[in-house]
Design a protein around this motif. Structure first.
Motif, PDB file in Angstrom:
ATOM      1  N   GLN A  17       0.930  -1.091  -0.029  1.00 46.26           N
ATOM      2  CA  GLN A  17      -0.021  -0.139  -0.067  1.00 46.26           C
ATOM      3  C   GLN A  17       0.934   1.275   0.009  1.00 46.26           C
ATOM      4  OE1 GLN A  17      -2.490   1.037   3.093  1.00 46.26           O
ATOM      5  NE2 GLN A  17      -4.139   1.642   1.683  1.00 46.26           N
ATOM      6  N   VAL A  71      -1.463  10.080  -0.024  1.00 45.73           N
ATOM      7  CA  VAL A  71      -1.016  10.660   1.316  1.00 45.73           C
ATOM      8  C   VAL A  71      -1.652   9.537   2.358  1.00 45.73           C
ATOM      9  CG1 VAL A  71      -1.608  12.186   3.224  1.00 45.73           C
ATOM     10  CG2 VAL A  71      -0.762  13.263   1.130  1.00 45.73           C
ATOM     11  N   PHE A  72      -2.984   9.161   2.151  1.00 41.45           N
ATOM     12  CA  PHE A  72      -3.754   8.338   2.940  1.00 41.45           C
ATOM     13  C   PHE A  72      -3.170   6.802   2.695  1.00 41.45           C
ATOM     14  CE2 PHE A  72      -7.121  11.522   3.079  1.00 41.45           C
ATOM     15  CZ  PHE A  72      -6.911  12.074   4.351  1.00 41.45           C
ATOM     16  N   SER A  73      -2.791   6.613   1.508  1.00 37.09           N
ATOM     17  CA  SER A  73      -2.199   5.147   1.519  1.00 37.09           C
ATOM     18  C   SER A  73      -0.845   5.224   2.126  1.00 37.09           C
ATOM     19  CB  SER A  73      -1.970   4.863  -0.221  1.00 37.09           C
ATOM     20  OG  SER A  73      -3.303   4.844  -0.582  1.00 37.09           O
ATOM     21  N   ILE A  90       0.125   6.931   4.724  1.00 29.63           N
ATOM     22  CA  ILE A  90       0.040   6.715   6.126  1.00 29.63           C
ATOM     23  C   ILE A  90      -0.400   5.526   6.647  1.00 29.63           C
ATOM     24  CG2 ILE A  90      -1.280   7.829   8.214  1.00 29.63           C
ATOM     25  CD1 ILE A  90      -1.440  10.180   6.537  1.00 29.63           C
ATOM     26  N   ASN A  91      -1.336   4.922   6.027  1.00 30.88           N
ATOM     27  CA  ASN A  91      -2.042   3.778   6.461  1.00 30.88           C
ATOM     28  C   ASN A  91      -1.239   2.432   6.200  1.00 30.88           C
ATOM     29  OD1 ASN A  91      -4.613   2.732   7.177  1.00 30.88           O
ATOM     30  ND2 ASN A  91      -4.524   1.357   5.339  1.00 30.88           N
TER      31      ASN A  91
END
Lengths: 77, 499
Positions: free
Chosen positions: A16, A60-62, A64-65
């Motif tokens: 991811q 960004v969210f990928s 961070i996750n």
């Protein structure tokens, strides 16, 4: 069992994060039209800002996750 | 006891003019005149002056009541604290990044104009290596900024005003007939008018340098508000006069389309001949170099301040052993300037710098209202007149200017706004990742991010077959599946801890 979950999470987290990184690179390529990417994807100019926003947020969210997934599962004893 | 030198009213006005008069007049008039509003750009300039004045009244009250370094960041910190102050700092930083990048583009443009007069072959070389020249300029300025070289603000302001006065004096012999200065009262004309004002707004925002320098001014409670008012009036008058002459000298519908040279350079060579072209190109070069330098120093001080308050990593306030400057913050900010500068997109950068500044202006006005309610006994050597109408008008005007370029469906404005929103969302996530101390809150944040990824994955799989061809479909579905699995795993592990 925990070992298997740790391996799965690490792999998914790494994949991811890499996808997030790739999305960021694609956003840069689109923004500067490097390698004529805008033409390659037949992207109308009006949709460019929207595509960039979606890609940047997804990236960004990928990342961070993905990173938090790797971090969390490696903290399990 | 320190013997720090304090400046009087005259120096304060020079400080404000030095911050505001710069490269923007070379960069922004073109698009505003040739592509947006035509001669009614002049009214838009005047309108910008009024909005600037409204917000400067709020700035005056806040700078007199809180005479500390940090400007907007400090005011929002005192008024709201936490995430709002962080946002204000980041927006100011972003606006400075976009402004610095725009200045770097103008530097290369003006260098091209200068060589076009006496060495066209070198001009071609300049235009063929724009990115390389921008990187070169920023690298040189990084070295100078780390070494702590001072700027010659007074000298540059003096030179600028002299050039403008010569320009205006020589234009007296010309028949100037700028038509339609006032926009028509139709819906579309007004939308274009507001969009133009939004685009031209960065020409004024540099005046904030005066507020940032308030602690260095004698009797700041009196002198800063006065200097802000005088600077606003002078600035609006100078901009209006110069633009008026330029519009008169270069009528719309003629051979000139604005795609070859900036409006001001064309007007200068029309009125003053080759000497004018060289003079204005030199002025543009000096102004842009100075602005990139100023932007870099502002960026490093904002990042350093936010790092000092614990919002950003400590490394950003690390000082150079020999020169004492924040070299990591300077280098980090400069990379962004290079990134956006090499895009060469003047219109996009103009809007982006404007949006960041307008949002900061709205936050400053909100801070004034909040402080009047929260700290009514705070000593205020200057009070904004007609409160609460003044700050409310400032907020409404800022929001109007933010909205109208989008209503106009200007693709440059949409790109700039969406890019700014994207960067703001990154800023907010960074804030929460950095500042949320309690483990349980951090786990909630992780659940939220997991949920976002899960939702994004489902959306991608649902929408992809409708818009993507078969060759890409498999890859996109795989990306969606990874997002869903990763989201579920993150929700699973974090939700268990919250329970």
């Amino acid at each position: 069992m925990i070992k298997n979950r740790r391996i799965l999470s690490t792999i998914v987290g790494i994949v991811q994060s890499l996808i997030g990184g790739a999305a960021a690179v694609l956003a840069v390529l689109l923004f500067f039209n490097i390698l004529e990417v805008q033409t390659l994807f037949k992207l109308p100019l009006e949709l460019l800002p929207l595509c960039l926003l979606v890609l940047v947020l997804f990236s960004v969210f990928s990342v961070i996750n993905g990173v938090s997934l790797i971090r969390e599962w490696w903290r399990i004893d | 006891m320190t013997n720090e030198k304090k400046y009087g009213l005259f120096s304060a006005v020079i400080m404000g003019l030095g911050g505001a008069i710069g490269f923007e007049i070379f960069a922004l008039l073109n698009y505003a005149y040739f592509d947006l509003a035509g001669p009614s750009m002049l009214s838009a300039l005047f309108f910008c002056g009024i909005i600037n004045l409204l917000t400067m009244l709020s700035y005056s009250e806040l700078s007199a009541a809180i005479p500390e370094v940090g400007g907007e960041y400090t005011y929002t910190k005192v008024a709201f604290g936490g995430v709002i102050a962080f946002m204000a700092g980041c927006l100011r930083w972003l606006a400075s990044i976009f402004g610095g990048a725009l200045a770097a583009v103008v530097f290369v443009e003006q260098l091209g104009v200068l060589f076009s007069v006496f060495a066209p072959s070198i001009q071609d070389l300049v235009l063929a290596n724009v990115s390389l020249l921008i990187i070169g300029l920023v690298v040189i300025l990084i070295i100078l900024a780390i070494r702590g070289v001072e700027e010659a603000t007074t000298l540059i302001v003096g030179a600028f005003l002299t050039i403008f006065v010569i320009f205006l004096a020589m234009s007296v012999g010309y028949t100037l007939t700028p038509q339609n200065i006032v926009p028509e009262a139709t819906g579309n004309s007004l939308v274009v008018f507001f969009a133009t004002a939004a685009y031209l707004f960065p020409m004024f925002v540099g005046m904030r340098a005066l507020v940032a320098g308030a602690p260095q001014i004698k009797n700041p409670g009196k002198n800063v508000p006065r200097a802000l008012m005088i600077t606003t009036v002078l600035l609006t008058a100078v901009y209006f006069a110069v633009a008026y002459v330029a519009v008169g000298a270069v009528p719309l519908g003629g051979e000139v389309t604005g795609s070859e040279l900036p409006l001001l350079n064309i007007a200068a060579s029309t009125i003053l001949g080759p000497i004018g072209a060289i003079l204005f190109a030199l002025a543009g070069i000096f102004a842009s170099v100075s602005s990139v330098g100023t932007a870099m120093s502002v960026q490093s001080s904002i990042l350093g301040g936010m790092s000092r308050d614990g919002y950003l990593p400590n490394a950003l306030q690390k000082a150079h052993k020999r020169f004492g400057t924040r070299y990591i913050a300077i280098i980090a900010s400069s990379l962004f300037v290079i990134f956006f500068g090499t895009s060469g997109a003047v219109e996009f950068l103009g809007y982006a710098a404007s949006f960041g500044s307008l949002l900061v202006f709205a936050l400053v006005n909100l801070s004034l209202i909040q402080l009047r309610r929260k700290k009514p006994r705070l000593e205020r050597p200057f009070k904004a007149p007609f409160y609460p109408l003044t700050p409310i008008a400032g907020i409404v005007m800022s929001v109007l200017l933010l909205t109208f370029p989008i209503v106009l469906n200007d693709v440059n404005a949409s790109s700039a706004l969406l890019s700014s929103l994207g960067m703001i969302s990154i800023v907010l996530v960074t804030y929460y990742l950095r500042m949320v101390k309690r483990e349980v809150d951090f786990n909630r944040l992780q659940v939220a991010v997991g949920g976002i990824c899960f939702g994004a994955g489902v959306t991608v799989i649902a929408v992809a077959p409708l818009i993507v061809t078969s060759s890409l479909l498999v890859i996109i579905i795989l990306v969606g599946l990874v997002s869903i699995i990763a989201g579920i795993l993150n929700i699973f592990v974090s939700a268990r801890k919250i329970d």
